[in-house]
Write a protein that holds these residues in place. Structure first.
Motif, PDB file in Angstrom:
ATOM      1  N   GLU A  37      25.581  56.953  16.936  1.00  0.00           N
ATOM      2  CA  GLU A  37      25.968  56.761  15.540  1.00  0.00           C
ATOM      3  C   GLU A  37      26.931  55.584  15.361  1.00  0.00           C
ATOM      4  OE1 GLU A  37      27.240  60.489  13.854  1.00  0.00           O
ATOM      5  OE2 GLU A  37      25.528  61.551  14.692  1.00  0.00           O
ATOM      6  N   GLY A  38      26.658  54.486  16.084  1.00  0.00           N
ATOM      7  CA  GLY A  38      27.467  53.284  15.940  1.00  0.00           C
ATOM      8  C   GLY A  38      28.804  53.315  16.648  1.00  0.00           C
ATOM      9  N   ARG A  39      29.040  54.355  17.439  1.00  0.00           N
ATOM     10  CA  ARG A  39      30.309  54.475  18.164  1.00  0.00           C
ATOM     11  C   ARG A  39      30.017  54.473  19.659  1.00  0.00           C
ATOM     12  NH1 ARG A  39      33.950  55.291  14.442  1.00  0.00           N
ATOM     13  NH2 ARG A  39      35.684  55.905  15.735  1.00  0.00           N
ATOM     14  N   TYR A  40      30.891  53.818  20.391  1.00  0.00           N
ATOM     15  CA  TYR A  40      30.746  53.707  21.837  1.00  0.00           C
ATOM     16  C   TYR A  40      31.783  54.579  22.518  1.00  0.00           C
ATOM     17  CZ  TYR A  40      27.892  49.701  20.631  1.00  0.00           C
ATOM     18  OH  TYR A  40      26.916  48.897  20.089  1.00  0.00           O
ATOM     19  N   SER A  41      31.373  55.241  23.589  1.00  0.00           N
ATOM     20  CA  SER A  41      32.308  56.085  24.323  1.00  0.00           C
ATOM     21  C   SER A  41      32.038  55.971  25.819  1.00  0.00           C
ATOM     22  CB  SER A  41      32.209  57.544  23.868  1.00  0.00           C
ATOM     23  OG  SER A  41      30.909  58.036  24.093  1.00  0.00           O
ATOM     24  N   CYS A  42      33.041  56.321  26.591  1.00  0.00           N
ATOM     25  CA  CYS A  42      32.989  56.229  28.042  1.00  0.00           C
ATOM     26  C   CYS A  42      32.288  57.460  28.615  1.00  0.00           C
ATOM     27  CB  CYS A  42      34.412  56.137  28.576  1.00  0.00           C
ATOM     28  SG  CYS A  42      34.486  55.944  30.341  1.00  0.00           S
ATOM     29  N   GLN A  43      31.564  57.243  29.705  1.00  0.00           N
ATOM     30  CA  GLN A  43      30.898  58.340  30.403  1.00  0.00           C
ATOM     31  C   GLN A  43      31.841  59.082  31.343  1.00  0.00           C
ATOM     32  OE1 GLN A  43      28.240  59.502  29.349  1.00  0.00           O
ATOM     33  NE2 GLN A  43      26.452  58.421  30.086  1.00  0.00           N
ATOM     34  N   ASN A  44      33.094  58.630  31.428  1.00  0.00           N
ATOM     35  CA  ASN A  44      34.128  59.280  32.245  1.00  0.00           C
ATOM     36  C   ASN A  44      33.859  59.215  33.737  1.00  0.00           C
ATOM     37  OD1 ASN A  44      35.726  59.978  30.025  1.00  0.00           O
ATOM     38  ND2 ASN A  44      34.467  61.768  29.647  1.00  0.00           N
ATOM     39  N   HIS A  45      33.330  58.098  34.224  1.00  0.00           N
ATOM     40  CA  HIS A  45      33.234  57.880  35.659  1.00  0.00           C
ATOM     41  C   HIS A  45      34.619  57.513  36.163  1.00  0.00           C
ATOM     42  CE1 HIS A  45      28.875  57.891  35.926  1.00  0.00           C
ATOM     43  NE2 HIS A  45      28.877  57.304  34.759  1.00  0.00           N
TER      44      HIS A  45
ATOM     45  N   ASN B 277      26.231  46.392  26.074  1.00  0.00           N
ATOM     46  CA  ASN B 277      24.864  46.613  26.561  1.00  0.00           C
ATOM     47  C   ASN B 277      24.826  46.706  28.082  1.00  0.00           C
ATOM     48  OD1 ASN B 277      23.676  46.749  24.028  1.00  0.00           O
ATOM     49  ND2 ASN B 277      23.280  44.556  23.952  1.00  0.00           N
ATOM     50  N   THR B 278      25.621  45.881  28.753  1.00  0.00           N
ATOM     51  CA  THR B 278      25.707  45.932  30.209  1.00  0.00           C
ATOM     52  C   THR B 278      26.312  47.255  30.670  1.00  0.00           C
ATOM     53  OG1 THR B 278      25.915  43.538  30.356  1.00  0.00           O
ATOM     54  CG2 THR B 278      26.705  44.809  32.249  1.00  0.00           C
ATOM     55  N   LEU B 279      27.368  47.702  29.997  1.00  0.00           N
ATOM     56  CA  LEU B 279      27.996  48.982  30.349  1.00  0.00           C
ATOM     57  C   LEU B 279      27.064  50.155  30.078  1.00  0.00           C
ATOM     58  CD1 LEU B 279      31.603  48.313  29.010  1.00  0.00           C
ATOM     59  CD2 LEU B 279      30.872  48.408  31.408  1.00  0.00           C
ATOM     60  N   ILE B 280      26.280  50.076  29.029  1.00  0.00           N
ATOM     61  CA  ILE B 280      25.295  51.119  28.730  1.00  0.00           C
ATOM     62  C   ILE B 280      24.217  51.135  29.812  1.00  0.00           C
ATOM     63  CG2 ILE B 280      23.440  51.791  27.140  1.00  0.00           C
ATOM     64  CD1 ILE B 280      25.343  50.801  24.852  1.00  0.00           C
ATOM     65  N   ALA B 281      23.719  49.958  30.184  1.00  0.00           N
ATOM     66  CA  ALA B 281      22.685  49.866  31.221  1.00  0.00           C
ATOM     67  C   ALA B 281      23.177  50.405  32.562  1.00  0.00           C
ATOM     68  CB  ALA B 281      22.217  48.422  31.367  1.00  0.00           C
ATOM     69  N   ALA B 282      24.472  50.257  32.826  1.00  0.00           N
ATOM     70  CA  ALA B 282      25.072  50.759  34.062  1.00  0.00           C
ATOM     71  C   ALA B 282      25.429  52.243  33.961  1.00  0.00           C
ATOM     72  CB  ALA B 282      26.321  49.955  34.403  1.00  0.00           C
ATOM     73  N   ASP B 283      25.114  52.859  32.829  1.00  0.00           N
ATOM     74  CA  ASP B 283      25.387  54.276  32.589  1.00  0.00           C
ATOM     75  C   ASP B 283      26.882  54.595  32.615  1.00  0.00           C
ATOM     76  OD1 ASP B 283      24.452  56.842  31.927  1.00  0.00           O
ATOM     77  OD2 ASP B 283      24.530  57.481  34.027  1.00  0.00           O
ATOM     78  N   LEU B 284      27.689  53.649  32.155  1.00  0.00           N
ATOM     79  CA  LEU B 284      29.134  53.857  32.074  1.00  0.00           C
ATOM     80  C   LEU B 284      29.597  54.164  30.661  1.00  0.00           C
ATOM     81  CD1 LEU B 284      30.270  50.930  34.380  1.00  0.00           C
ATOM     82  CD2 LEU B 284      30.259  53.372  34.934  1.00  0.00           C
TER      83      LEU B 284
ATOM     84  N   THR C 260      36.304  41.159  30.937  1.00  0.00           N
ATOM     85  CA  THR C 260      36.086  41.730  29.601  1.00  0.00           C
ATOM     86  C   THR C 260      35.406  43.081  29.706  1.00  0.00           C
ATOM     87  OG1 THR C 260      35.931  39.509  28.666  1.00  0.00           O
ATOM     88  CG2 THR C 260      35.109  41.325  27.313  1.00  0.00           C
ATOM     89  N   SER C 261      34.441  43.211  30.610  1.00  0.00           N
ATOM     90  CA  SER C 261      33.778  44.504  30.819  1.00  0.00           C
ATOM     91  C   SER C 261      34.779  45.556  31.257  1.00  0.00           C
ATOM     92  CB  SER C 261      32.675  44.385  31.872  1.00  0.00           C
ATOM     93  OG  SER C 261      31.648  43.554  31.437  1.00  0.00           O
ATOM     94  N   LYS C 262      35.652  45.178  32.176  1.00  0.00           N
ATOM     95  CA  LYS C 262      36.675  46.112  32.655  1.00  0.00           C
ATOM     96  C   LYS C 262      37.626  46.499  31.533  1.00  0.00           C
ATOM     97  CE  LYS C 262      36.382  44.536  37.378  1.00  0.00           C
ATOM     98  NZ  LYS C 262      37.002  43.809  38.479  1.00  0.00           N
ATOM     99  N   LEU C 263      38.022  45.523  30.733  1.00  0.00           N
ATOM    100  CA  LEU C 263      38.919  45.783  29.606  1.00  0.00           C
ATOM    101  C   LEU C 263      38.293  46.776  28.632  1.00  0.00           C
ATOM    102  CD1 LEU C 263      41.499  45.071  27.957  1.00  0.00           C
ATOM    103  CD2 LEU C 263      40.137  43.236  26.921  1.00  0.00           C
ATOM    104  N   VAL C 264      37.037  46.546  28.273  1.00  0.00           N
ATOM    105  CA  VAL C 264      36.339  47.432  27.337  1.00  0.00           C
ATOM    106  C   VAL C 264      36.199  48.823  27.939  1.00  0.00           C
ATOM    107  CG1 VAL C 264      34.141  47.852  26.155  1.00  0.00           C
ATOM    108  CG2 VAL C 264      35.138  45.556  26.155  1.00  0.00           C
ATOM    109  N   TYR C 265      35.821  48.900  29.203  1.00  0.00           N
ATOM    110  CA  TYR C 265      35.651  50.195  29.857  1.00  0.00           C
ATOM    111  C   TYR C 265      36.966  50.975  29.905  1.00  0.00           C
ATOM    112  CZ  TYR C 265      34.584  53.782  33.238  1.00  0.00           C
ATOM    113  OH  TYR C 265      34.428  54.990  33.838  1.00  0.00           O
ATOM    114  N   VAL C 266      38.030  50.316  30.307  1.00  0.00           N
ATOM    115  CA  VAL C 266      39.331  50.997  30.391  1.00  0.00           C
ATOM    116  C   VAL C 266      39.772  51.465  29.004  1.00  0.00           C
ATOM    117  CG1 VAL C 266      41.795  50.648  30.885  1.00  0.00           C
ATOM    118  CG2 VAL C 266      40.066  49.879  32.512  1.00  0.00           C
ATOM    119  N   TYR C 267      39.574  50.619  28.009  1.00  0.00           N
ATOM    120  CA  TYR C 267      39.942  51.019  26.646  1.00  0.00           C
ATOM    121  C   TYR C 267      39.157  52.263  26.226  1.00  0.00           C
ATOM    122  CZ  TYR C 267      40.673  51.026  21.650  1.00  0.00           C
ATOM    123  OH  TYR C 267      40.991  51.414  20.370  1.00  0.00           O
TER     124      TYR C 267
END
Length: 67
Positions: A52-60, A40-47, A5-12
């Motif tokens: 403003e309520g929106r999530y975005s990728c750090q482009n790693h 929260n896990t992806l944020i903690a990993a700096d990914l 699920t983490s991978k799915l969210v990150y790729v999306y």
């Protein structure tokens, strides 16, 4: 990242515009109660970042993600 699920969210997020929890839920068919700890896990990993309520990728790179 261990969870599929983490991978799915990150790729999306890496291939789309910043998204809200509702948008992630609709696009990925993942329950909101599952998305919160994943994000929260992806944020903690700096990914992923939240602004403003929106999530975005750090482009790693995808190579880093599979390590």
């Amino acid at each position: 990242m261990d969870s599929s699920t983490s991978k799915l969210v990150y790729v999306y997020l890496s291939s789309s515009e910043p998204a809200t929890i509702d948008e992630l839920h609709a696009a990925l068919d993942v329950e909101k109660l599952t998305l919160y700890p994943v994000l929260n896990t992806l944020i903690a990993a700096d990914l992923v970042t939240q602004s403003e309520g929106r999530y975005s990728c750090q482009n790693h790179s995808m190579i880093e993600m599979t390590s």
